[in-house]
Enzyme design. Structure first.
Site, PDB file in Angstrom:
ATOM      1  N   GLU A 251       0.937  -1.085  -0.043  1.00  0.00           N
ATOM      2  CA  GLU A 251      -0.135  -0.084  -0.204  1.00  0.00           C
ATOM      3  C   GLU A 251       0.808   1.299   0.131  1.00  0.00           C
ATOM      4  O   GLU A 251       0.602   2.323  -0.603  1.00  0.00           O
ATOM      5  CB  GLU A 251      -1.023  -0.100   1.042  1.00  0.00           C
ATOM      6  CG  GLU A 251      -2.280  -0.950   1.113  1.00  0.00           C
ATOM      7  CD  GLU A 251      -1.880  -2.391   1.425  1.00  0.00           C
ATOM      8  OE1 GLU A 251      -0.736  -2.635   1.880  1.00  0.00           O
ATOM      9  OE2 GLU A 251      -2.816  -3.127   1.391  1.00  0.00           O
TER      10      GLU A 251
ATOM     11  N   HIS B 239     -10.010  -4.513  11.261  1.00  0.00           N
ATOM     12  CA  HIS B 239     -10.799  -4.430   9.975  1.00  0.00           C
ATOM     13  C   HIS B 239     -12.017  -3.731   9.965  1.00  0.00           C
ATOM     14  O   HIS B 239     -12.848  -4.020   9.187  1.00  0.00           O
ATOM     15  CB  HIS B 239     -10.939  -5.924   9.329  1.00  0.00           C
ATOM     16  CG  HIS B 239      -9.890  -6.630   8.768  1.00  0.00           C
ATOM     17  ND1 HIS B 239      -8.924  -7.146   9.435  1.00  0.00           N
ATOM     18  CD2 HIS B 239      -9.584  -6.537   7.287  1.00  0.00           C
ATOM     19  CE1 HIS B 239      -8.015  -7.824   8.358  1.00  0.00           C
ATOM     20  NE2 HIS B 239      -8.421  -7.539   7.318  1.00  0.00           N
TER      21      HIS B 239
HETATM   22  C1  LIG Z   1      -2.197  -4.139   4.448  1.00  0.00           C
HETATM   23  C2  LIG Z   1      -3.037  -5.166   3.911  1.00  0.00           C
HETATM   24  N1  LIG Z   1      -3.329  -5.173   2.673  1.00  0.00           N
HETATM   25  C3  LIG Z   1      -4.458  -5.918   2.292  1.00  0.00           C
HETATM   26  C4  LIG Z   1      -5.079  -6.664   3.005  1.00  0.00           C
HETATM   27  C5  LIG Z   1      -6.246  -7.584   2.334  1.00  0.00           C
HETATM   28  N2  LIG Z   1      -5.583  -9.166   2.356  1.00  0.00           N
HETATM   29  C6  LIG Z   1      -5.871  -9.997   3.290  1.00  0.00           C
HETATM   30  S1  LIG Z   1      -5.094 -11.453   3.237  1.00  0.00           S
HETATM   31  C7  LIG Z   1      -4.413 -10.757   1.771  1.00  0.00           C
HETATM   32  C8  LIG Z   1      -3.409 -11.769   0.940  1.00  0.00           C
HETATM   33  C9  LIG Z   1      -2.412 -12.207   1.611  1.00  0.00           C
HETATM   34  O1  LIG Z   1      -1.597 -13.148   0.873  1.00  0.00           O
HETATM   35  P1  LIG Z   1      -0.441 -13.991   1.533  1.00  0.00           P
HETATM   36  O2  LIG Z   1       0.622 -13.104   2.362  1.00  0.00           O
HETATM   37  O3  LIG Z   1       0.179 -14.820   0.397  1.00  0.00           O
HETATM   38  O4  LIG Z   1      -1.060 -14.847   2.577  1.00  0.00           O
HETATM   39  P2  LIG Z   1      -2.376 -16.026   2.418  1.00  0.00           P
HETATM   40  O5  LIG Z   1      -3.422 -15.394   2.461  1.00  0.00           O
HETATM   41  O6  LIG Z   1      -2.029 -16.558   1.042  1.00  0.00           O
HETATM   42  O7  LIG Z   1      -2.121 -16.868   3.631  1.00  0.00           O
HETATM   43  C10 LIG Z   1      -4.657  -9.592   1.498  1.00  0.00           C
HETATM   44  C11 LIG Z   1      -4.219  -8.743   0.033  1.00  0.00           C
HETATM   45  C12 LIG Z   1      -4.511  -6.804   4.479  1.00  0.00           C
HETATM   46  N3  LIG Z   1      -5.327  -7.673   5.314  1.00  0.00           N
HETATM   47  N4  LIG Z   1      -3.740  -6.063   4.931  1.00  0.00           N
END
Ligand SMILES: Cc1ncc(C[n+]2csc(CCOP(=O)(O)OP(=O)(O)O)c2C)c(N)n1
Ligand SMILES: [Mg+2]
Lengths: 341, 333
Positions: free
Chosen positions: B64, B133
């Site tokens: 972000e 959230h």
């Molecule tokens: C700073 C932030 N940006 C966006 C999100 C929304 N979000 C939640 S999980 C996720 C994907 C995360 O992917 P990864 O780190 O690979 O973990 P996974 O969900 O695959 O376990 C996103 C974009 C968030 N929670 N926090």
């Protein structure tokens, strides 16, 4: 209390225990999915089904007093740490008996007694906390190793690079575990990362790092044990990238239409529970009867946890403002006036 | 083009505004997490990748701070980025870029550079998403000179205000509500822009002015129905933008009713309701028959448990009680 660090290769009892924990996580999360579908769990529910080897291989390679942090996809970490399935399920249902008193829900489990320092919802946000836990360990002269599990998506956050640098600069006793399940929500790794391997990023900061098969629980255990040994004995940070796959969508509300069926099938053929069971049977470490008995026992644990949660009382609304501060300044334990008419 | 208002959801109204503005001006591009292939976490950008291609609808890594800053730089170079931050909660990661850069550049460099960008993001509580959230951060952004802050409550405003935001030459914080995406209503046509700094009276009334924005407009309107049944006639006003704030419309109403309640899903301390109340005291002190009453979320991090969350966020009943309080009635009378 001092603990011996677990061996890189578990004995037969150890392997059976790992298999049991993996099965417990799978069954627990399947039940959580049912509870969500029945409307008893609200908010987001992220399942780690498919990632059990990565979770159990990691946690089983650690001492129980090694501080651990995770993301919102953390039921498995809590279960692997030995948290009470009843208290976890009750938290998912938002009940007073939940492990965080119903305040956190699925994304925010914590079990301080077991050095599980929590699941966090902001991607990348828990990584510096783990660095701080490592800092505190060294400050006090302890021999714990701080471990933080995060996704490959999180690895792209700037703060993670900041932490790699500080860990390398100050030789902090931390293990970075990048759980590369190849997707961050709907975005595949190749559309989010300039280089698809993540462990070289840590290596760039002079951190020993590897990539291992995250679907193979013994391989994970061996790699994490070595990483923890480096951090514990040589006081050097380490990083392990675990290549894995989640079998469900990002969360229960994700219809999972982005990933190709063929790809999902290919990874399902490598189900970590099935492959580990095959190893255990093949080497006569367990027999079919023992597996059946174990599964029946786990079903009972999970059913009991769900029944306990469903029967547990709601959190009394008068407790809404309790715990905002550890040291409240007024009698009714509220942070400040509630400002409701 | 605008022949009779179409009915559409708040989500689709936003989508239509994006599409129309992208067709109109090729300097407009979209960037954010999962906005292309995945259609956006809330499906606001559905179909836009197919229509405009990867050059103009850009999926980013989870970064972000990085892509918000990128948007600012691109805006300085004359593009018109519309940055989607998946939810306002993640804007906290980008706050430095928004506060230290976006809001300052035009002023600090003596007007030499402009930052014509929009940062769109939904917020609000009510879906049991727990403490990290569920933020309503209107107050944090409104605190900052140099930003414009927009808070649409209806599909019509969602579309018309977004079009205005995209054409505006300053950084615009465009706060959508997760609870409103499915809300249906009429929307304007291609040339129907909703100007900044014009509050709208959602319901006229004589006895008390209720000021509410975003999802809280609907909570206030529900309360107004209940109050009408009790013979109390409230006026509900939606400021629609907090920077600029249409104090004239708010104050004119309060001078007529002599009573005001401000409803805001954010926290009470130094919040939006607090700021609006301060304006009303300064502008209407001699007309007020009772202190302004604020209705806010409870002064706690948002809890997960459904019953606690519902108790923490403003409900129609809380607005009814607040109106009773400013009218000097017994609660429940
Ligand atoms: C700073 C932030 N940006 C966006 C999100 C929304 N979000 C939640 S999980 C996720 C994907 C995360 O992917 P990864 O780190 O690979 O973990 P996974 O969900 O695959 O376990 C996103 C974009 C968030 N929670 N926090
Ligand atoms: Mg991932």
């Amino acid at each position: 209390m001092t603990h011996a660090a677990p061996a890189a290769q578990p004995d037969h009892d150890g392997m059976r225990a790992m298999f049991r924990t993996m099965t417990l996580i799978r069954r627990f999360e399947e039940r959580a999915s049912d509870e969500y579908m029945a409307g008893r769990i609200g908010g987001f529910l992220h399942l780690a089904i498919g990632e059990e080897a990565a979770i159990v291989g990691t946690v089983s390679a650690l001492r129980p007093d090694d501080p651990l942090t995770s993301t919102y996809r953390e039921h498995g970490q809590a279960l692997a740490r030995g948290s009470d399935p009843r208290a976890i399920m009750a938290e998912l249902l938002g009940r007073a008996t939940g492990i965080c008193g119903g305040r956190g829900g699925s994304m925010h489990l914590m079990d301080r007694e077991r050095s599980f320092y929590g699941g966090y919802g902001i991607v990348g946000g828990a990584v510096p906390l783990a660095l701080g836990l490592a800092w505190a360990t060294r400050y006090r002269g302890g021999d714990q190793v701080s471990v933080t599990m995060f996704g490959e998506g999180a690895a792209n956050q700037g703060v993670v690079s900041e932490c790699f640098n500080m860990a390398g600069l100050w030789d902090l006793p931390i293990v970075f575990l990048i759980l590369n399940n190849q997707y961050g929500m709907g975005t595949p790794v190749e559309r989010a990362a300039a280089v698809e391997d993540f462990y070289p990023r840590a290596a760039a900061y002079d951190i020993e790092s590897w990539k291992v098969d995250g679907m193979d629980v013994l391989a994970v255990r061996g790699a994490v044990a070595e990483a923890a040994r480096l951090a514990r004995e040589e006081r050097r940070p380490a990083c392990v990238e675990l290549l894995a796959y989640r079998y469900r969508g990002h969360s229960m509300s994700d219809p999972d239409t982005v990933r190709a069926t063929e790809e999902k099938e290919r990874w399902k053929a490598r189900d970590p529970l099935v492959t580990f069971e095959r190893v255990l049977l093949g080497e006569d470490i367990i027999d079919a009867g023992a597996i059946a008995a174990m599964q029946a026992e786990i079903d009972e644990v999970v059913t009991d946890a769900a029944a306990f949660a469903e029967e547990s009382p709601e959190v009394p609304v008068v407790e809404l403002a309790r715990d905002v501060y550890a040291q409240p300044w007024n009698d009714d334990a509220r942070g400040s006036a509630l400002m409701r008419p | 083009m605008s022949d009779g208002p179409a009915q559409m959801t708040y989500r689709d109204a936003l989508n239509e505004a994006l599409r129309e503005e992208m067709q109109r001006d090729d300097a407009v591009f979209l960037m954010g997490e999962d906005i292309g292939r995945f259609d956006g976490a809330f499906k606001v950008t559905r179909g836009l990748l197919d229509e405009f291609g990867e050059q103009r609808v850009v999926d980013t890594p989870i970064t972000e701070a990085g892509f918000t800053g990128l948007g600012i730089g691109a805006a300085m170079a004359g593009l018109r980025p519309v940055i989607e931050i998946m939810t306002v909660n993640f804007a906290l990661v980008a706050m430095d870029q928004i506060v230290s850069n976006a809001s300052k550049i035009h002023y600090m460099f003596g007007g030499q550079a402009t930052v014509p960008m929009v940062i769109r993001m939904p917020g609000g509580a009510g879906h049991q998403l727990s403490a990290q959230h569920s933020h309503s951060l209107e107050a944090m952004f409104t605190h900052v000179p140099g930003l414009k802050v927009v808070v649409p409550a209806t599909p019509e405003d969602a579309k018309g205000l977004l079009k205005t935001a995209i054409r505006d030459d300053d950084p615009v914080i465009f706060l959508e509500s997760e609870g409103l995406y499915g809300k249906k209503g009429p929307v304007g046509g291609e040339d129907d822009l909703v100007p900044f700094g014009q509050a709208v009276v959602r319901r006229p009334g004589r006895d008390c002015t209720v000021i509410a924005h975003s999802r809280m407009v609907w909570v206030a309107l529900a309360a107004a129905e209940d109050l009408a049944a009790q013979g109390i006639d409230v006026e509900v006003i939606d400021p629609r933008t907090f920077r600029p704030l249409d104090l004239d419309t708010l104050a004119a109403s309060v001078r007529r009713t002599s009573r005001a309640v401000v409803v805001d899903e954010g926290w009470p301390e130094c919040g939006i309701a607090a700021g609006v109340a301060a304006h009303l005291y300064e502008a209407c002190f001699d007309w007020l028959d009772a202190p302004v009453v604020r209705v806010n979320s409870a002064d706690v991090p948002m809890p997960y448990a459904r019953n606690l969350e519902q108790a923490a966020i403003p409900q129609a009943g809380d607005v009814v009680s607040a109106v009773h309080a400013v009218l000097g009635r017994e609660a429940g009378a």
